[in-house]
Design a protein around this motif. Structure first.
Motif, PDB file in Angstrom:
ATOM      1  N   PHE A 178     108.049  19.282 102.021  1.00 55.29           N
ATOM      2  CA  PHE A 178     107.159  20.226 101.282  1.00 55.29           C
ATOM      3  C   PHE A 178     107.989  21.182 100.740  1.00 55.29           C
ATOM      4  CE2 PHE A 178     103.778  18.004 103.422  1.00 55.29           C
ATOM      5  CZ  PHE A 178     102.690  17.761 102.446  1.00 55.29           C
ATOM      6  N   LEU A 179     109.145  21.659 101.401  1.00 61.63           N
ATOM      7  CA  LEU A 179     109.960  22.620 100.660  1.00 61.63           C
ATOM      8  C   LEU A 179     110.627  21.902  99.472  1.00 61.63           C
ATOM      9  CD1 LEU A 179     111.504  25.096 100.828  1.00 61.63           C
ATOM     10  CD2 LEU A 179     113.378  24.178 102.152  1.00 61.63           C
ATOM     11  N   VAL A 180     111.075  20.766  99.478  1.00 61.21           N
ATOM     12  CA  VAL A 180     111.583  19.985  98.367  1.00 61.21           C
ATOM     13  C   VAL A 180     110.321  19.791  97.325  1.00 61.21           C
ATOM     14  CG1 VAL A 180     112.489  17.734  97.666  1.00 61.21           C
ATOM     15  CG2 VAL A 180     113.367  18.804  99.802  1.00 61.21           C
ATOM     16  N   ILE A 181     109.316  19.452  97.563  1.00 60.60           N
ATOM     17  CA  ILE A 181     108.142  19.415  96.621  1.00 60.60           C
ATOM     18  C   ILE A 181     107.953  20.779  96.065  1.00 60.60           C
ATOM     19  CG2 ILE A 181     105.845  19.164  96.336  1.00 60.60           C
ATOM     20  CD1 ILE A 181     105.910  16.768  98.511  1.00 60.60           C
ATOM     21  N   TYR A 182     108.093  21.730  96.682  1.00 57.52           N
ATOM     22  CA  TYR A 182     107.700  23.337  96.140  1.00 57.52           C
ATOM     23  C   TYR A 182     108.774  23.610  95.131  1.00 57.52           C
ATOM     24  CZ  TYR A 182     106.485  28.231  95.838  1.00 57.52           C
ATOM     25  OH  TYR A 182     106.133  29.373  95.614  1.00 57.52           O
TER      26      TYR A 182
ATOM     27  N   CYS B 207     101.353  28.708  89.930  1.00 59.89           N
ATOM     28  CA  CYS B 207     100.247  29.553  90.826  1.00 59.89           C
ATOM     29  C   CYS B 207      99.457  28.820  91.666  1.00 59.89           C
ATOM     30  CB  CYS B 207      99.180  30.273  89.749  1.00 59.89           C
ATOM     31  SG  CYS B 207     100.134  31.332  88.675  1.00 59.89           S
ATOM     32  N   TYR B 208      99.193  27.727  91.273  1.00 64.68           N
ATOM     33  CA  TYR B 208      98.330  26.735  92.236  1.00 64.68           C
ATOM     34  C   TYR B 208      99.075  26.573  93.544  1.00 64.68           C
ATOM     35  CZ  TYR B 208      94.551  23.479  92.958  1.00 64.68           C
ATOM     36  OH  TYR B 208      93.537  22.737  93.490  1.00 64.68           O
ATOM     37  N   SER B 209     100.273  25.949  93.164  1.00 62.31           N
ATOM     38  CA  SER B 209     101.266  25.539  94.329  1.00 62.31           C
ATOM     39  C   SER B 209     101.401  26.673  95.011  1.00 62.31           C
ATOM     40  CB  SER B 209     102.373  24.928  93.852  1.00 62.31           C
ATOM     41  OG  SER B 209     103.388  24.365  94.893  1.00 62.31           O
ATOM     42  N   SER B 210     101.867  27.906  94.650  1.00 66.63           N
ATOM     43  CA  SER B 210     102.431  28.974  95.312  1.00 66.63           C
ATOM     44  C   SER B 210     101.111  29.629  96.207  1.00 66.63           C
ATOM     45  CB  SER B 210     102.788  30.051  94.247  1.00 66.63           C
ATOM     46  OG  SER B 210     104.103  29.719  93.633  1.00 66.63           O
ATOM     47  N   ALA B 211      99.997  29.147  95.680  1.00 65.21           N
ATOM     48  CA  ALA B 211      98.946  29.736  96.700  1.00 65.21           C
ATOM     49  C   ALA B 211      98.602  28.891  97.931  1.00 65.21           C
ATOM     50  CB  ALA B 211      97.389  29.728  95.875  1.00 65.21           C
ATOM     51  N   ILE B 212      99.251  27.774  97.920  1.00 61.25           N
ATOM     52  CA  ILE B 212      99.008  26.897  99.165  1.00 61.25           C
ATOM     53  C   ILE B 212     100.651  26.728  99.988  1.00 61.25           C
ATOM     54  CG2 ILE B 212      98.618  24.718  99.985  1.00 61.25           C
ATOM     55  CD1 ILE B 212      96.836  24.538  97.465  1.00 61.25           C
TER      56      ILE B 212
ATOM     57  N   SER C  30      93.598  16.336  98.934  1.00 63.28           N
ATOM     58  CA  SER C  30      93.947  17.878  98.775  1.00 63.28           C
ATOM     59  C   SER C  30      95.376  17.958  98.271  1.00 63.28           C
ATOM     60  CB  SER C  30      93.666  18.744  99.634  1.00 63.28           C
ATOM     61  OG  SER C  30      92.113  18.730 100.087  1.00 63.28           O
ATOM     62  N   ILE C  31      96.201  17.157  99.012  1.00 64.73           N
ATOM     63  CA  ILE C  31      97.468  17.067  98.622  1.00 64.73           C
ATOM     64  C   ILE C  31      98.143  16.483  97.640  1.00 64.73           C
ATOM     65  CG2 ILE C  31      99.889  16.120  99.482  1.00 64.73           C
ATOM     66  CD1 ILE C  31      99.083  16.389 102.282  1.00 64.73           C
ATOM     67  N   GLN C  32      97.238  15.456  96.969  1.00 60.97           N
ATOM     68  CA  GLN C  32      97.440  14.965  95.864  1.00 60.97           C
ATOM     69  C   GLN C  32      97.200  15.763  94.561  1.00 60.97           C
ATOM     70  OE1 GLN C  32      98.767  12.123  94.290  1.00 60.97           O
ATOM     71  NE2 GLN C  32      98.423  13.024  92.591  1.00 60.97           N
ATOM     72  N   TYR C  33      95.985  16.524  94.492  1.00 67.59           N
ATOM     73  CA  TYR C  33      95.664  17.344  93.506  1.00 67.59           C
ATOM     74  C   TYR C  33      96.121  18.730  93.439  1.00 67.59           C
ATOM     75  CZ  TYR C  33      91.300  18.897  96.030  1.00 67.59           C
ATOM     76  OH  TYR C  33      90.401  19.330  96.717  1.00 67.59           O
ATOM     77  N   SER C  34      96.615  19.225  94.663  1.00 64.66           N
ATOM     78  CA  SER C  34      96.720  20.713  94.672  1.00 64.66           C
ATOM     79  C   SER C  34      98.515  20.785  94.981  1.00 64.66           C
ATOM     80  CB  SER C  34      96.060  21.388  95.785  1.00 64.66           C
ATOM     81  OG  SER C  34      96.419  20.741  97.000  1.00 64.66           O
ATOM     82  N   ILE C  35      98.974  19.999  95.384  1.00 61.95           N
ATOM     83  CA  ILE C  35     100.543  19.984  95.717  1.00 61.95           C
ATOM     84  C   ILE C  35     101.349  18.929  94.804  1.00 61.95           C
ATOM     85  CG2 ILE C  35     102.249  19.781  97.200  1.00 61.95           C
ATOM     86  CD1 ILE C  35     100.085  20.874  99.248  1.00 61.95           C
TER      87      ILE C  35
END
Length: 312
Positions: free
Chosen positions: A29-33, A70-75, A273-278
């Motif tokens: 998830f660090l790489v994804i972010y 913003c979306y990704s940074s909120a999660i 949730s992982i699909q549409y928010s991350i």
């Protein structure tokens, strides 16, 4: 009204069923972010730097990239901390703040995508009037309206939560403070909250989905009436990236909220949730970079200028 509660913090138990995988999940998830941040920032910088991309379509795309950040940074940042933390906790106020920004980002993204659909409708179905229809004032109004609608969607669902009483248990069966799992922890009635969630989903979500769907019905109908194969290909190429992004977001989001309770599970909830928010915020810049000739050309042009400046 101040939220009175006996619970001072919540425990986010999502993705913690496999302790031996926590560090691996942290790296994934660090790489994804990082890809999400870098990819969307590149899109924003390229659009700002290249005058050829100063058009309504790319104006909307730059705002979509900002919303995705913003979306990704909120999660994700809180997820990363919890992967390495022994106690995966979040304060009540922190949880409510996270929920507010998740709802704000999600609502705004849906409406920005609808604005982009309208832009493609105007460009393909009414090309002779496009310049007058989609001028700078209209584009800014559509983006501003998207943020306002996202804010209203967030407030409609966040304000009623402030009146809930949380007295335990305090384990949220999710990796973030999304509204449905949070409501399950309330010690008093959540009827108003569920009505607000259902009503806002219909008014904001379904109306936006319906608007986007109708726009694409007209777009596809117009493209099919173009006689030449090359003309149809060029027309479809201008909206193919946006269509892919819309399908990715709406299919997973609708699957999440419309699935039968008989198939509901923590795994499916987290997967959708992982699909549409991350994943979707990470994939959006990749899709637009690979499928959009103008973006690739602008990026090549900017990289060429950088190389020339370094060589001088």
């Amino acid at each position: 009204m101040e939220n009175q509660t006996n619970v001072n913090e919540f425990i986010l138990v999502g993705l913690s069923n496999y302790p031996e995988l926590q560090f691996f999940l942290f790296l994934v998830f660090l790489v994804i972010y990082l890809i999400t941040l870098v990819g969307n920032m590149i899109i924003m910088l390229v659009i700002r730097a290249d005058p050829h991309l100063h058009t309504p379509m790319y104006f909307f795309l730059s705002h979509l990239s900002f919303v995705d950040i913003c979306y990704s940074s909120a999660i994700v940042p809180k997820m990363l901390v919890n992967f390495l933390a022994k106690h995966k906790t979040i304060s009540v106020n922190g949880c409510l703040a996270q929920m507010f920004f998740i709802l704000l980002s999600a609502g705004t993204e849906v409406f920005v995508l609808s604005a982009m659909a309208y832009d493609r409708y105007a460009a393909i179905c009414h090309p002779l009037h496009y310049v007058g229809t989609m001028n700078k004032r209209v584009s800014r109004q559509l983006v501003g309206g998207s943020w306002i609608m996202g804010l209203l969607y967030s407030l409609v669902n966040t304000v009623p939560v402030l009146k809930l009483h949380f007295c335990g248990p305090n384990e949220i069966r999710h990796f973030s403070c999304e509204l449905p799992p949070l409501l399950q922890l309330s010690c008093n009635g959540t009827f108003i909250n569920k009505i607000a969630l259902l009503s806002s989903a219909v008014i904001f979500g379904f109306s936006s989905f319906l608007f986007t769907l109708v726009s694409y019905i007209h777009i596809i109908s117009t493209i099919l009436r173009i006689r030449s194969t090359e003309g149809r290909r060029k027309a479809f190429s201008t909206c193919s990236s946006h269509l892919i992004v819309v399908v990715l977001l709406f299919v997973t989001a609708l699957s999440q909220y419309m699935k039968s309770s008989s198939v509901a599970s923590l795994f499916l909830d987290e997967l959708f949730s992982i699909q549409y928010s991350i994943l979707t915020p990470m994939l959006n810049p990749i899709i637009y970079s690979l499928k959009n000739k103008d973006v690739k050309t602008a990026l090549t042009r900017i990289l060429g200028k950088i190389q020339v400046s370094h060589a001088m």
